[in-house]
Design a protein around this motif. Sequence first.
Motif: not given
Length: 184
Positions: A53-74
């Motif tokens: 969740y929380n996608p963050c676009v990377i200028p010039g890279k439509n195939n990639a982004f930064y995002c947030v994920r939850n770890s197994t520890a929460g």
Amino acid sequence: MMKQHTNGAVVDSDPVVTTDGTLLFFVRSSNTGPSIWSLDRKDGTLTSCARGYNPCVIPGKNNAFYCVRNSTAGRSEIWYVDYVKGEESLVLSDVNRSFTNPCLSPDGKWIACVGNAKSSISGKNNLDIFVVRTDGSNLTQLTYHPESDVCPVWSKDGRSIYFISSRANKERSYNIWRMNFNYE
């Protein structure tokens, strides 16, 4: 004119458009958890890209982004995802805190984000603004106020970060603040 682009028995949120305007990334929440999808704005094609969740676009890279994920520890972590190549790498994780709301600097070298921290003044946990290089190095806490500082956004020139804070008023209502950023 208004047009609905997605539908179904799911919840869609967090839309962000790529810098060239061709794709819209968004979060689709279902009983299996949140995932990031793309919508091709030309032909309407929907693509499931990655979990997170929380996608963050990377200028010039439509195939990639930064995002947030939850770890197994929460705890929430920041990830880099190239969903076309199938490459995913962990950028930021900490055993003592969670990070959300990644926002890429205009020069593409830094990510501003929100992290939880213990206030040295009140001793309570709250939210503060952090930055980290896109390779995961140089994690730096920028705010240290006992009230919450959230939603960082870079100025166009990258010399300032705007954020919302509940500091400086008795009602704890949120206001917009700006801080200088002078790291290389």
